[in-house]
Structure formats: structure tokens, C-alpha cells
Write a protein that holds these residues in place. Structure first.
Motif, PDB file in Angstrom:
ATOM      1  N   MET A 106       5.511   7.220  -7.579  1.00 20.19           N
ATOM      2  CA  MET A 106       4.507   7.768  -6.560  1.00 20.19           C
ATOM      3  C   MET A 106       3.442   7.105  -6.654  1.00 20.19           C
ATOM      4  N   TRP A 107       2.732   6.915  -7.997  1.00 16.70           N
ATOM      5  CA  TRP A 107       1.559   6.362  -8.269  1.00 16.70           C
ATOM      6  C   TRP A 107       1.535   4.880  -7.625  1.00 16.70           C
ATOM      7  N   LEU A 108       2.346   4.139  -7.700  1.00 22.39           N
ATOM      8  CA  LEU A 108       2.383   2.824  -7.264  1.00 22.39           C
ATOM      9  C   LEU A 108       2.770   2.588  -5.783  1.00 22.39           C
ATOM     10  N   GLN A 109       3.416   3.537  -5.280  1.00 24.84           N
ATOM     11  CA  GLN A 109       3.869   3.304  -3.823  1.00 24.84           C
ATOM     12  C   GLN A 109       2.403   3.232  -2.813  1.00 24.84           C
ATOM     13  N   PRO A 110       2.368   2.078  -2.221  1.00 22.61           N
ATOM     14  CA  PRO A 110       1.198   1.784  -1.450  1.00 22.61           C
ATOM     15  C   PRO A 110       1.064   2.760  -0.311  1.00 22.61           C
ATOM     16  N   GLU A 111       2.127   3.541   0.390  1.00 25.82           N
ATOM     17  CA  GLU A 111       2.478   4.209   1.480  1.00 25.82           C
ATOM     18  C   GLU A 111       1.759   5.738   0.993  1.00 25.82           C
ATOM     19  N   MET A 112       1.737   6.105  -0.106  1.00 26.13           N
ATOM     20  CA  MET A 112       1.188   7.334  -0.701  1.00 26.13           C
ATOM     21  C   MET A 112      -0.460   7.159  -0.711  1.00 26.13           C
ATOM     22  N   LYS A 113      -0.795   8.043   0.121  1.00 27.95           N
ATOM     23  CA  LYS A 113      -2.195   8.238   0.376  1.00 27.95           C
ATOM     24  C   LYS A 113      -2.981   9.396   0.392  1.00 27.95           C
ATOM     25  N   ASP A 114      -2.082  10.409   0.031  1.00 28.21           N
ATOM     26  CA  ASP A 114      -2.482  11.952   0.092  1.00 28.21           C
ATOM     27  C   ASP A 114      -3.261  12.181  -1.183  1.00 28.21           C
ATOM     28  N   SER A 115      -4.607  12.195  -1.354  1.00 25.29           N
ATOM     29  CA  SER A 115      -5.189  12.069  -2.537  1.00 25.29           C
ATOM     30  C   SER A 115      -4.971  13.391  -3.283  1.00 25.29           C
ATOM     31  N   ARG A 116      -4.557  14.651  -2.629  1.00 27.51           N
ATOM     32  CA  ARG A 116      -4.263  15.862  -3.246  1.00 27.51           C
ATOM     33  C   ARG A 116      -3.079  15.878  -3.924  1.00 27.51           C
TER      34      ARG A 116
END
Length: 215
Positions: free
Chosen positions: A169-179
Motif C-alpha cells: 500500500m505504501w509504495l502504490q502511487p495511486e494511494m493518496k488517501d492520507s488518513r
């Protein structure tokens, strides 16, 4: 803070564990890596490839002072880190981390390791060129979270260690949900860790008295 780390894993182990596509630079058998020295980190490039490369440990973006460790609670509430948190996350492979404790004239070093072996610490990186344009600066920092019961007798914070799902999850660039990103930076279960008391970092690997939590 984390005073230093060690990275002893063979490169083939890291390639398999972190699913690395391209190896640019890596040095193994480093028993103690200190802040401002080079450290290996895994990051995702624009092509979606996982890259293992060397960075200077100490984030040095053009708009801020040097930073070795970033606190989870402040990183996600500081607007100046917004771009980096959103786009420039990395993982720092690690075999163990050191904390020093001084009482009077005596200093003890405690080395913390995961029972499972090599682990990854959540980090952030930045790459930019100096004003002269001649030097590319590649720097990174590790993120800290609340200390678990094994680390807390020595300090309040510990590195944010990621399990396999969290690392994905941490490396996925699509993941932008800061919470959601913030939520995965939590203390690792202390039963998964072991700690050794050393008289100095030079004792390195297996020396020292075991102070792991009893299962």
C-alpha cells in the motif's frame, strides 16, 4: 529517534522480499549506518517499476532543513510535506535499528530486530539538483510512530515498520488517501521483535543480553 541502523541482507533476498524490478545500487553487510550516510531505499518510478537505489539518509529538500526522521503525526499535518507524502514514498530495508541510552557516564546501545529477519521502514524521499545544476541530490528520511512496549522504556518513538500488505500500500502511487496512509504507520507488535543490550554498536550482530518480550 533512531540513532543508526544495520542492513545485512543479501541483495537476492531484498529483490525477492520487496519485489524489486531494477537494482541501481546496494551495499550489504553494513553493521551500522548513521544519519547523513548513504542508505538503500525502495521506491516506485513513473513506469511502475520498483527501484532499489542509494540515498543520503537525511531528507534535504530545497525548501526545508535537513531531516533524518519524521514523526507520523506531524508529517501528515504539515502542508510543506504534502507533495512528498503524496508522490514520493519509499521503504528503507533494515536488519535492525539502534537506540542509545546514557545514564551518568555510561552509555548502553540497544539493537532491535524483527524475529522474521529483514524488514522495511516507511520513508519519504526527494530528488533535486543543486543551484549549480551539476549535482543531483537524492535524500530520504524514515518515519517514526509511537513506541511499542519493547521500545518505550528507552524512548517514545520507534521506526514505522511495515508488514507485506502495508508495504504494498505504501509504495502504490495511486494511494493518496492520507488518513489511510497514516493509519498503517502504527507500532509493530512487540512479540514480533527481539532486542539485545550492547556496550557499543561495535558489538554488532549477536552480542549482548536478550531482552525480548516473553511469549
Amino acid at each position: 529517534m533512531c540513532h543508526s541502523i544495520s542492513i545485512l541482507a543479501d541483495v537476492n533476498e531484498l529483490v525477492k522480499q520487496f519485489r524489486i524490478d531494477r537494482l541501481l545500487s546496494y551495499s550489504s553487510n553494513r553493521y551500522e549506518v548513521r544519519p547523513t550516510e548513504s542508505v538503500s531505499a525502495v521506491m516506485m518510478n513513473k513506469k511502475g517499476e520498483r527501484i532499489l537505489d542509494e540515498f543520503r539518509w537525511g531528507l534535504m529538500p530545497f525548501w526545508a532543513k535537513d531531516a533524518v526522521c519524521g514523526d507520523r503525526d506531524s508529517i501528515f499535518t504539515n502542508v510543506v510535506f504534502e507533495r512528498i507524502v503524496r508522490k514520493q514514498r519509499c521503504i528503507i530495508p533494515c536488519s535492525g535499528f539502534y537506540i542509545s541510552v546514557t545514564e551518568g557516564k555510561e552509555t548502553e546501545w540497544i539493537k532491535f530486530k524483527m524475529r522474521s529477519g529483514t524488514f522495511g521502514i516507511a520513508g519519504l524521499y526527494d530528488v533535486w539538483r543543486a543551484p549549480s545544476g551539476e549535482e543531483e541530490l537524492r535524500t530520504c528520511m524514515m518515519l517514526m510512530t509511537e513506541a511499542n512496549s519493547l521500545v518505550s522504556p528507552y524512548q517514545r518513538r520507534m521506526p514505522a515498520i511495515l508488514d507485506q500488505d502495508q508495504a504494498e500500500m505504501w509504495l502504490q502511487p495511486e494511494m493518496k488517501d492520507s488518513r489511510l496512509l497514516r493509519s498503517i504507520l502504527r507500532p509493530v507488535d512487540d512479540l514480533l521483535m527481539v532486542a539485545n543490550v550492547l556496550s557499543s554498536p561495535e558489538e554488532k550482530l549477536e552480542s549482548g543480553s536478550d531482552i525480548s518480550v516473553f511469549v
